[in-house]
Design an enzyme around this catalytic site. Structure first.
Site, mmCIF file in Angstrom:
data_model
loop_
_atom_site.group_PDB
_atom_site.id
_atom_site.type_symbol
_atom_site.label_atom_id
_atom_site.label_comp_id
_atom_site.label_asym_id
_atom_site.label_seq_id
_atom_site.Cartn_x
_atom_site.Cartn_y
_atom_site.Cartn_z
ATOM 1 N N SER A 2 -3.424 -0.320 -18.748
ATOM 2 C CA SER A 2 -4.772 -0.005 -17.744
ATOM 3 C C SER A 2 -4.482 1.310 -16.825
ATOM 4 O O SER A 2 -5.663 1.665 -16.118
ATOM 5 C CB SER A 2 -4.567 -1.305 -16.316
ATOM 6 O OG SER A 2 -5.239 -2.654 -16.629
ATOM 7 N N LYS A 11 -3.209 -8.797 -6.405
ATOM 8 C CA LYS A 11 -3.691 -10.437 -7.706
ATOM 9 C C LYS A 11 -5.415 -10.886 -6.957
ATOM 10 O O LYS A 11 -5.229 -11.223 -5.604
ATOM 11 C CB LYS A 11 -2.607 -10.853 -7.419
ATOM 12 C CG LYS A 11 -2.704 -11.955 -8.932
ATOM 13 C CD LYS A 11 -1.840 -11.362 -10.071
ATOM 14 C CE LYS A 11 -1.852 -11.897 -11.718
ATOM 15 N NZ LYS A 11 -1.203 -10.868 -12.201
ATOM 16 N N HIS A 57 0.715 -1.641 -0.300
ATOM 17 C CA HIS A 57 0.358 -0.235 -0.296
ATOM 18 C C HIS A 57 1.047 0.841 -0.387
ATOM 19 O O HIS A 57 0.899 2.143 0.447
ATOM 20 C CB HIS A 57 -1.133 0.401 0.972
ATOM 21 C CG HIS A 57 -1.526 -1.448 1.252
ATOM 22 N ND1 HIS A 57 -2.119 -1.972 2.172
ATOM 23 C CD2 HIS A 57 -2.724 -2.019 0.258
ATOM 24 C CE1 HIS A 57 -3.132 -2.989 1.626
ATOM 25 N NE2 HIS A 57 -3.503 -2.676 0.783
ATOM 26 N N HIS A 58 2.389 0.866 0.051
ATOM 27 C CA HIS A 58 2.740 2.348 -0.082
ATOM 28 C C HIS A 58 2.482 3.595 -1.099
ATOM 29 O O HIS A 58 2.372 4.842 -1.366
ATOM 30 C CB HIS A 58 4.260 2.238 -0.437
ATOM 31 C CG HIS A 58 4.600 2.076 -2.611
ATOM 32 N ND1 HIS A 58 4.702 0.475 -2.782
ATOM 33 C CD2 HIS A 58 5.568 2.670 -3.505
ATOM 34 C CE1 HIS A 58 4.415 0.269 -4.017
ATOM 35 N NE2 HIS A 58 5.367 1.701 -4.138
ATOM 36 N N LYS A 96 -3.404 -2.945 -7.696
ATOM 37 C CA LYS A 96 -3.555 -3.258 -8.473
ATOM 38 C C LYS A 96 -2.985 -4.407 -8.878
ATOM 39 O O LYS A 96 -2.066 -4.699 -9.315
ATOM 40 C CB LYS A 96 -2.877 -1.938 -9.547
ATOM 41 C CG LYS A 96 -3.373 -2.310 -11.357
ATOM 42 C CD LYS A 96 -4.765 -1.447 -10.958
ATOM 43 C CE LYS A 96 -5.667 -1.282 -12.667
ATOM 44 N NZ LYS A 96 -6.343 -2.742 -12.110
ATOM 45 N N LYS A 136 6.677 -4.591 -10.700
ATOM 46 C CA LYS A 136 6.316 -3.869 -11.919
ATOM 47 C C LYS A 136 5.833 -2.723 -12.144
ATOM 48 O O LYS A 136 6.631 -1.878 -12.887
ATOM 49 C CB LYS A 136 5.798 -4.523 -12.371
ATOM 50 C CG LYS A 136 4.903 -5.209 -13.385
ATOM 51 C CD LYS A 136 3.737 -6.539 -13.932
ATOM 52 C CE LYS A 136 4.656 -8.023 -13.812
ATOM 53 N NZ LYS A 136 3.210 -8.743 -14.072
HETATM 54 P P1 NAD Z 1 -4.838 -16.848 -21.085
HETATM 55 O O1 NAD Z 1 -5.878 -17.645 -19.829
HETATM 56 O O2 NAD Z 1 -5.581 -15.897 -21.915
HETATM 57 O O3 NAD Z 1 -3.945 -17.459 -21.956
HETATM 58 C C1 NAD Z 1 -2.794 -18.354 -21.386
HETATM 59 C C2 NAD Z 1 -3.286 -19.625 -22.754
HETATM 60 O O4 NAD Z 1 -2.048 -20.458 -22.050
HETATM 61 C C3 NAD Z 1 -4.555 -20.179 -22.535
HETATM 62 O O5 NAD Z 1 -4.934 -20.670 -23.718
HETATM 63 C C4 NAD Z 1 -3.577 -22.110 -21.970
HETATM 64 O O6 NAD Z 1 -5.163 -23.026 -22.464
HETATM 65 C C5 NAD Z 1 -2.580 -22.036 -22.263
HETATM 66 N N1 NAD Z 1 -2.031 -23.082 -21.698
HETATM 67 C C6 NAD Z 1 -2.354 -23.449 -20.291
HETATM 68 N N2 NAD Z 1 -1.206 -23.687 -19.522
HETATM 69 C C7 NAD Z 1 -0.333 -24.295 -20.950
HETATM 70 C C8 NAD Z 1 0.726 -25.536 -21.566
HETATM 71 N N3 NAD Z 1 1.280 -26.438 -20.322
HETATM 72 N N4 NAD Z 1 1.228 -25.039 -22.584
HETATM 73 C C9 NAD Z 1 0.826 -23.807 -23.509
HETATM 74 N N5 NAD Z 1 -0.351 -23.712 -23.227
HETATM 75 C C10 NAD Z 1 -0.466 -23.518 -22.694
HETATM 76 O O7 NAD Z 1 -4.596 -16.041 -20.276
HETATM 77 P P2 NAD Z 1 -3.154 -14.183 -20.099
HETATM 78 O O8 NAD Z 1 -4.042 -13.489 -20.314
HETATM 79 O O9 NAD Z 1 -2.595 -14.512 -21.596
HETATM 80 O O10 NAD Z 1 -1.898 -14.888 -19.496
HETATM 81 C C11 NAD Z 1 -0.912 -15.573 -19.541
HETATM 82 C C12 NAD Z 1 0.449 -14.805 -18.507
HETATM 83 O O11 NAD Z 1 0.353 -13.922 -19.095
HETATM 84 C C13 NAD Z 1 -0.178 -15.194 -16.793
HETATM 85 O O12 NAD Z 1 1.255 -16.096 -16.246
HETATM 86 C C14 NAD Z 1 -0.308 -14.046 -16.903
HETATM 87 O O13 NAD Z 1 0.133 -13.951 -15.587
HETATM 88 C C15 NAD Z 1 0.157 -13.330 -17.239
HETATM 89 N N6 NAD Z 1 0.176 -12.038 -17.299
HETATM 90 C C16 NAD Z 1 -1.302 -11.475 -18.479
HETATM 91 C C17 NAD Z 1 -1.610 -10.338 -18.128
HETATM 92 C C18 NAD Z 1 -2.520 -9.244 -19.191
HETATM 93 O O14 NAD Z 1 -2.955 -8.668 -19.564
HETATM 94 N N7 NAD Z 1 -3.428 -10.796 -19.461
HETATM 95 C C19 NAD Z 1 -0.716 -9.055 -17.701
HETATM 96 C C20 NAD Z 1 0.547 -9.211 -17.431
HETATM 97 C C21 NAD Z 1 1.087 -10.626 -17.525
#
Ligand code: NAD
Length: 470
Positions: free
Chosen positions: A362, A106, A64-65, A70, A94
């Site tokens: 965002s 989160k 909460h700094h 977010k 980040k």
């Molecule tokens: P998402 O659910 O849209 O997509 C993830 C995809 O990975 C899915 O299609 C799933 O079927 C596939 N998947 C799962 N396990 C797998 C495996 N073992 N091998 C191959 N494919 C696999 O999720 P996302 O929003 O794209 O998030 C993905 C990563 O990015 C997460 O670690 C998330 O924390 C990170 N992230 C997301 C955002 C965002 O804006 N959505 C922002 C920062 C970080």
């Protein structure tokens, strides 16, 4: 052994490594590292068949700094208290790395979305939001969720609708969550922002001649062989932008398996094929394999893990052939594997920098919601008129008329999407330069440690200037 470290412990190991380069009071380091609050929730879901099931969910506010906290909301079976704490901590660091003024948060719901109908997912999402409201774990100035693994703008629309209905007089209610559909107060460019940010980050990294020389690579993205694990929101967009900029996508993996073509997959055709068949399997012309994890170990220049954490571990680190591992996902490389890869000279573009495009945009969405107007609304026409006047002055000076189509194009004022994309590019470029500077000013420091040093020093200054609450 460190291989037994939990996800949160791994994040803390990176933190401690970086902190050892800084002269910061140990108590303050402890405070920065600690997860401030965690809310654990269990609630009932009435399933479509009439049966009842208990759903387990969490929301963590790591710091909460700066407020609000977010960070995304994840729907996955991997969700547990340690995971949300680790992911919330990564959000704190980040935001500091990319200079976005938030604390880290989160949330997670422990479900496999494939096991539930859309109405069931809607009931889960609305009830989860209601529980967050009850305990003050959501709100424009408190804690602002966003999409993550397993969630998208659809869930964000349900969240904002639920939140709004519980406080109909709150003019800023839309700012309670980001990643919303544009019709519900979302900002243009948010959906693709994390993938676009990954692209900008990779583009920056491969433009540094000295670094590429060490890896035995040429500068630039053209012709670079890329593998992407997970074709979801982040992976798909990262792959698309890299491909559009001349990189070669040689392999992709999804839950159902891996596709490989050393001469480069036809990415657009592959995406249409997947939309038609619901799977990447047996895409014509490519080698199709059942094991999704094979993709990590195939030959390439850049490996982009974009699924979940703990994918590159001590077990497969030696088989990784990539020269650059670009962490689009959060925590895809374990702490032990990080060490192994660094010993082998592999460059890791760390998650707390590389996937910060999502939170950056965002932030733009949140600002848009608080100002109750589309970004660029008041400047676009003014900018256009000014540019037209400048061009007309040049025409007069030259005694020559430009093609009106050219004038219209050159004079064009910025739309919301132009502002969002340029703000994102600026953020990613500046943050990379900051991390590189830190790396250069320390001996033998990798980019992850440099990014943590950047984050910790900024947060420490914030705390010092805040004073400690008595
Ligand atoms: P998402 O659910 O849209 O997509 C993830 C995809 O990975 C899915 O299609 C799933 O079927 C596939 N998947 C799962 N396990 C797998 C495996 N073992 N091998 C191959 N494919 C696999 O999720 P996302 O929003 O794209 O998030 C993905 C990563 O990015 C997460 O670690 C998330 O924390 C990170 N992230 C997301 C955002 C965002 O804006 N959505 C922002 C920062 C970080």
């Amino acid at each position: 052994m460190s291989s037994h470290l939990s996800f949160f412990e791994q994040v803390n190991r990176y933190f401690e490594q970086a902190a050892s380069y800084l002269k910061i009071e140990p108590g303050l380091l402890q405070q920065i590292k600690s997860c401030n609050s965690v809310y654990r929730i269990s609630f009932p879901l009435r399933r479509d068949d009439g049966s009842m099931q208990v759903i387990h969910a969490w929301r963590a506010e790591h710091s909460h700094h700066k407020t609000p906290a977010k960070g995304g909301i994840r729907y996955a079976m991997s969700v547990n208290e340690d995971e949300v704490m680790a992911l919330a901590a990564l959000m704190t660091y980040k935001c500091a790395v990319v200079n976005v003024p938030y604390g880290g948060g989160k949330g997670g719901v422990k479900i496999d979305t494939r096991e539930y109908s859309i109405p069931e997912i809607e009931r889960i999402t609305r009830r989860y939001t209601f529980e967050l409201v009850r305990k003050n774990f959501i709100g424009p100035g408190i804690d602002v969720p966003a999409p993550d693994y397993g969630t998208s703008k659809r869930e964000m629309a349900w969240i904002v609708d639920t939140y709004r209905s519980l406080g109909p007089n709150d003019l800023s209610a839309e700012a309670c969550v980001t990643g919303k559909p544009v019709t519900q107060g979302g900002v243009a460019g948010r959906t693709e922002a994390t993938g676009r940010g990954c692209f900008f980050g990779i583009r920056e990294a491969v433009s540094v001649k000295e670094d590429m020389k060490k890896l035995g690579l040429d500068t630039g993205l053209d012709g670079k062989k890329v593998i992407v694990q997970g074709l979801g929101n982040v992976g798909y967009h990262a792959a698309k932008f890299l491909h559009d900029e001349g990189a070669m996508i040689v392999a992709v993996s999804e839950i159902e398996g891996t596709l490989y073509d050393e001469s480069g997959l036809d990415f657009e055709k592959l995406i249409s094929y997947r939309t038609e068949t619901g799977s990447i399997k047996d895409f014509p012309g490519a080698k199709s394999m059942d094991d999704p994890s094979v993709a990590l170990t195939l030959p390439c220049d850049i490996l982009v893990p974009a699924a979940l954490e703990n994918q590159i571990t001590i077990e497969n680190a030696d088989q990784i052939q990539a020269k650059i591992v670009a962490e689009a996902a959060n925590g895809p490389v374990t702490a032990d594997a990080t060490q192994k890869l660094h010993e082998r000279g592999v460059m890791i573009l760390p998650d707390i920098y590389l996937n910060a495009g999502g939170v950056t945009v965002s932030y733009f969405e949140w600002l848009r919601n608080l100002q109750h107007a589309k970004l660029g609304l008041m400047d676009k026409r003014f900018e256009e008129n000014t540019n037209t006047k400048i061009l007309q002055t040049v025409e007069n000076a030259l005694g020559k008329k430009f093609d009106p189509k050219v004038i219209a194009k050159v004079a064009q004022g910025a739309d919301e999407i132009d502002l969002v994309n340029s703000g994102l590019e600026e953020t990613m470029v500046v943050a990379y330069q900051e991390i590189r500077e830190i790396q250069k000013s320390h001996k033998n420091v990798d980019l992850r440690t440099a990014a943590f040093i950047s984050a910790i020093s900024k947060i420490a200054v914030d705390y010092e200037e805040l004073g400690i609450f008595p």
